[in-house]
Design a protein around this motif. Sequence first.
Motif, PDB file in Angstrom:
ATOM      1  N   VAL A  41      69.683  61.937   8.683  1.00  0.00           N
ATOM      2  CA  VAL A  41      70.975  61.437   9.170  1.00  0.00           C
ATOM      3  C   VAL A  41      71.852  61.034   7.998  1.00  0.00           C
ATOM      4  O   VAL A  41      73.038  61.349   7.957  1.00  0.00           O
ATOM      5  CB  VAL A  41      70.776  60.256  10.146  1.00  0.00           C
ATOM      6  CG1 VAL A  41      72.081  59.557  10.440  1.00  0.00           C
ATOM      7  CG2 VAL A  41      70.146  60.746  11.432  1.00  0.00           C
ATOM      8  N   HIS A  44      73.405  63.886   6.356  1.00  0.00           N
ATOM      9  CA  HIS A  44      74.190  64.694   7.303  1.00  0.00           C
ATOM     10  C   HIS A  44      73.545  66.049   7.551  1.00  0.00           C
ATOM     11  O   HIS A  44      74.221  67.027   7.818  1.00  0.00           O
ATOM     12  CB  HIS A  44      75.631  64.859   6.813  1.00  0.00           C
ATOM     13  CG  HIS A  44      76.311  63.574   6.532  1.00  0.00           C
ATOM     14  ND1 HIS A  44      76.675  62.694   7.527  1.00  0.00           N
ATOM     15  CD2 HIS A  44      76.675  62.976   5.364  1.00  0.00           C
ATOM     16  CE1 HIS A  44      77.231  61.631   6.988  1.00  0.00           C
ATOM     17  NE2 HIS A  44      77.243  61.759   5.684  1.00  0.00           N
ATOM     18  N   ASP A  48      70.948  66.806  16.057  1.00  0.00           N
ATOM     19  CA  ASP A  48      71.929  66.193  16.933  1.00  0.00           C
ATOM     20  C   ASP A  48      71.554  64.725  17.161  1.00  0.00           C
ATOM     21  O   ASP A  48      70.380  64.421  17.402  1.00  0.00           O
ATOM     22  CB  ASP A  48      71.930  66.980  18.252  1.00  0.00           C
ATOM     23  CG  ASP A  48      72.725  66.308  19.334  1.00  0.00           C
ATOM     24  OD1 ASP A  48      73.894  65.970  19.087  1.00  0.00           O
ATOM     25  OD2 ASP A  48      72.169  66.125  20.441  1.00  0.00           O
ATOM     26  N   PRO A  49      72.524  63.787  17.086  1.00  0.00           N
ATOM     27  CA  PRO A  49      72.194  62.369  17.289  1.00  0.00           C
ATOM     28  C   PRO A  49      71.474  62.103  18.607  1.00  0.00           C
ATOM     29  O   PRO A  49      70.571  61.261  18.655  1.00  0.00           O
ATOM     30  CB  PRO A  49      73.553  61.672  17.259  1.00  0.00           C
ATOM     31  CG  PRO A  49      74.453  62.588  16.516  1.00  0.00           C
ATOM     32  CD  PRO A  49      73.931  63.974  16.769  1.00  0.00           C
ATOM     33  N   HIS A  77      68.684  51.419  12.890  1.00  0.00           N
ATOM     34  CA  HIS A  77      69.050  52.831  12.774  1.00  0.00           C
ATOM     35  C   HIS A  77      69.303  53.437  14.154  1.00  0.00           C
ATOM     36  O   HIS A  77      70.273  54.188  14.342  1.00  0.00           O
ATOM     37  CB  HIS A  77      67.941  53.597  12.048  1.00  0.00           C
ATOM     38  CG  HIS A  77      68.274  55.021  11.782  1.00  0.00           C
ATOM     39  ND1 HIS A  77      69.226  55.406  10.869  1.00  0.00           N
ATOM     40  CD2 HIS A  77      67.789  56.164  12.320  1.00  0.00           C
ATOM     41  CE1 HIS A  77      69.312  56.729  10.856  1.00  0.00           C
ATOM     42  NE2 HIS A  77      68.446  57.213  11.727  1.00  0.00           N
ATOM     43  N   MET A  80      72.707  52.495  15.256  1.00  0.00           N
ATOM     44  CA  MET A  80      73.756  53.293  14.590  1.00  0.00           C
ATOM     45  C   MET A  80      73.901  54.654  15.276  1.00  0.00           C
ATOM     46  O   MET A  80      75.018  55.119  15.496  1.00  0.00           O
ATOM     47  CB  MET A  80      73.429  53.488  13.114  1.00  0.00           C
ATOM     48  CG  MET A  80      73.477  52.223  12.320  1.00  0.00           C
ATOM     49  SD  MET A  80      75.159  51.611  12.180  1.00  0.00           S
ATOM     50  CE  MET A  80      75.128  51.012  10.532  1.00  0.00           C
ATOM     51  N   LEU A  81      72.769  55.268  15.591  1.00  0.00           N
ATOM     52  CA  LEU A  81      72.827  56.558  16.284  1.00  0.00           C
ATOM     53  C   LEU A  81      73.461  56.398  17.666  1.00  0.00           C
ATOM     54  O   LEU A  81      74.289  57.220  18.079  1.00  0.00           O
ATOM     55  CB  LEU A  81      71.421  57.151  16.420  1.00  0.00           C
ATOM     56  CG  LEU A  81      70.778  57.679  15.146  1.00  0.00           C
ATOM     57  CD1 LEU A  81      69.310  57.993  15.388  1.00  0.00           C
ATOM     58  CD2 LEU A  81      71.513  58.895  14.638  1.00  0.00           C
ATOM     59  N   GLN A  82      73.070  55.340  18.367  1.00  0.00           N
ATOM     60  CA  GLN A  82      73.624  55.108  19.697  1.00  0.00           C
ATOM     61  C   GLN A  82      75.135  54.894  19.619  1.00  0.00           C
ATOM     62  O   GLN A  82      75.885  55.424  20.440  1.00  0.00           O
ATOM     63  CB  GLN A  82      72.926  53.905  20.347  1.00  0.00           C
ATOM     64  CG  GLN A  82      71.487  54.205  20.709  1.00  0.00           C
ATOM     65  CD  GLN A  82      70.660  52.975  20.994  1.00  0.00           C
ATOM     66  OE1 GLN A  82      70.874  51.907  20.422  1.00  0.00           O
ATOM     67  NE2 GLN A  82      69.675  53.117  21.883  1.00  0.00           N
ATOM     68  N   LEU A  83      75.586  54.156  18.638  1.00  0.00           N
ATOM     69  CA  LEU A  83      77.021  53.935  18.472  1.00  0.00           C
ATOM     70  C   LEU A  83      77.736  55.250  18.170  1.00  0.00           C
ATOM     71  O   LEU A  83      78.834  55.494  18.669  1.00  0.00           O
ATOM     72  CB  LEU A  83      77.275  52.917  17.363  1.00  0.00           C
ATOM     73  CG  LEU A  83      78.720  52.478  17.196  1.00  0.00           C
ATOM     74  CD1 LEU A  83      79.237  51.803  18.465  1.00  0.00           C
ATOM     75  CD2 LEU A  83      78.861  51.549  16.002  1.00  0.00           C
ATOM     76  N   SER A  84      77.091  56.126  17.400  1.00  0.00           N
ATOM     77  CA  SER A  84      77.721  57.397  17.029  1.00  0.00           C
ATOM     78  C   SER A  84      77.953  58.313  18.227  1.00  0.00           C
ATOM     79  O   SER A  84      78.783  59.211  18.165  1.00  0.00           O
ATOM     80  CB  SER A  84      76.895  58.127  15.967  1.00  0.00           C
ATOM     81  OG  SER A  84      75.755  58.745  16.534  1.00  0.00           O
ATOM     82  N   VAL A  85      77.209  58.087  19.326  1.00  0.00           N
ATOM     83  CA  VAL A  85      77.413  58.898  20.532  1.00  0.00           C
ATOM     84  C   VAL A  85      78.162  58.118  21.608  1.00  0.00           C
ATOM     85  O   VAL A  85      78.216  58.530  22.763  1.00  0.00           O
ATOM     86  CB  VAL A  85      76.078  59.469  21.086  1.00  0.00           C
ATOM     87  CG1 VAL A  85      75.436  60.406  20.077  1.00  0.00           C
ATOM     88  CG2 VAL A  85      75.138  58.377  21.529  1.00  0.00           C
ATOM     89  N   ALA A  91      73.712  50.199  21.526  1.00  0.00           N
ATOM     90  CA  ALA A  91      73.694  49.842  20.110  1.00  0.00           C
ATOM     91  C   ALA A  91      73.563  48.330  19.962  1.00  0.00           C
ATOM     92  O   ALA A  91      72.763  47.838  19.163  1.00  0.00           O
ATOM     93  CB  ALA A  91      74.954  50.346  19.413  1.00  0.00           C
TER      94      ALA A  91
END
Length: 128
Positions: A41, A44, A48-49, A77, A80-85, A91
């Motif tokens: 992650v 990059h 996929d998140p 972590h 962060m992934l949850q926020l990104s989606v 999150a």
Amino acid sequence: MRGGGVRGAAALAGVLLLAGCAAPARPLYQWEDFPRRQYEVLQHAGADPNAQIQAMQVQAEKARAAGAALPPGFRAHLGMLQLSVGAAGQARASWLAEKAAFPESAPYMDRLLERLDGRPAAPAGGPA
């Protein structure tokens, strides 16, 4: 005197034999492939998140079932992934869980939660 030395050596050999048969120490945390996933992650180059979130949730379930602890940073972590989606509520829950599991993470988790709430984060070095 000579017989005592032989008995002492035999006793030492017996202790060493029994120590060698002892069960290996159980790891403190269930890491699995969390470090690799986190690295991907950050580079990059990861999946996929949503796929990463799913894999991390599977790891968390396995750890729960085994009575094992998740490693430091795991929940942070995941948050962060949850926020990104767009899953801000999840999150928040992950960051609060990280803070509860590792109280030393509180300053950083508090900053993330403040930003999530739209409040300005406290300056570095100041109260969090």
